[in-house]
Scaffold this motif. Structure first.
Motif, mmCIF file in Angstrom:
data_model
loop_
_atom_site.group_PDB
_atom_site.id
_atom_site.type_symbol
_atom_site.label_atom_id
_atom_site.label_comp_id
_atom_site.label_asym_id
_atom_site.label_seq_id
_atom_site.Cartn_x
_atom_site.Cartn_y
_atom_site.Cartn_z
ATOM 1 N N GLY A 79 76.142 21.951 60.908
ATOM 2 C CA GLY A 79 75.492 22.820 59.937
ATOM 3 C C GLY A 79 74.143 23.263 60.445
ATOM 4 N N ARG A 103 80.906 18.803 54.297
ATOM 5 C CA ARG A 103 80.290 18.819 52.975
ATOM 6 C C ARG A 103 80.724 17.587 52.195
ATOM 7 N NH1 ARG A 103 82.071 25.020 52.125
ATOM 8 N NH2 ARG A 103 80.700 25.886 53.729
ATOM 9 N N ALA A 108 73.831 17.102 53.944
ATOM 10 C CA ALA A 108 72.878 18.123 53.492
ATOM 11 C C ALA A 108 71.659 17.457 52.862
ATOM 12 C CB ALA A 108 73.534 19.088 52.512
ATOM 13 N N SER A 139 75.138 23.052 45.822
ATOM 14 C CA SER A 139 73.796 23.193 46.386
ATOM 15 C C SER A 139 72.737 22.726 45.393
ATOM 16 C CB SER A 139 73.542 24.643 46.790
ATOM 17 O OG SER A 139 72.299 24.775 47.420
#
Length: 172
Positions: A79, A103, A108, A139
């Motif tokens: 990523g 993911r 993240a 997100s």
């Protein structure tokens, strides 16, 4: 290449022209197109100038930018994550995108938290923003888990759709 940042599981490094195939895959991921937008990068030949103007020139101009994220011991990018100063926001913001198979594994959040610390500890930033589309609930969860809070809903200059603005740091 020497990492810019390291976490328990990840390292973040500068992108270069050798990442063209990864950039093509990331920018054409349906999630990227839906939540970030179509950048028109379809081939490695399209990606190399995009990397030069959107990534490596930003490192030189701002001293930071979006970095390639990879796992320790694995040279494959999974990523991108980093800090950027956009003309449409009053403060530096953190942004990220990961390939679908990476993911939901905490990468993240881990990368965002490292970028927030880097912004504070190395760059001296007291406030960092993040933006996401209202439809991108995953997100939003990453930003909230990273210690950011929803501050505003607005249409950014040059955009047509509403954006959620999150904040971290002073007055967040």
């Amino acid at each position: 290449m020497t990492p810019v940042l390291q976490t328990e599981r990840l390292q973040l490094r500068h992108f270069d022209a050798n990442d063209a195939d990864f950039i093509v895959a990331l920018l054409n991921d349906p999630g990227w197109i839906q939540h970030i937008g179509d950048r028109g990068v379809r081939t490695a030949d399209d990606a190399r100038p995009w990397i030069a103007t959107r990534l490596t020139e930003v490192y030189e101009r701002q001293g930071f930018g979006f970095w390639a994220v990879q796992r320790h011991g694995d040279a494959e990018p999974i990523g991108l994550c980093g800090l950027i100063k956009r003309d449409t926001l009053e403060h530096v913001d953190v942004g990220y995108a990961f390939m679908p198979r990476f993911r939901g594994q905490g990468y993240a959040r881990e990368a965002v938290q490292a970028c927030l610390r880097h912004g504070r500890d190395v760059l001296g930033l007291t406030r960092i923003l993040a933006i996401t589309s209202p439809a991108n609930e995953a997100s939003q969860r990453v930003l909230e888990a990273s210690g950011m809070r929803l501050e505003d809903r607005r249409v950014l200059a040059g955009e047509e759709r509403e954006t959620l603005v999150y904040a971290w740091g002073a007055n967040a």
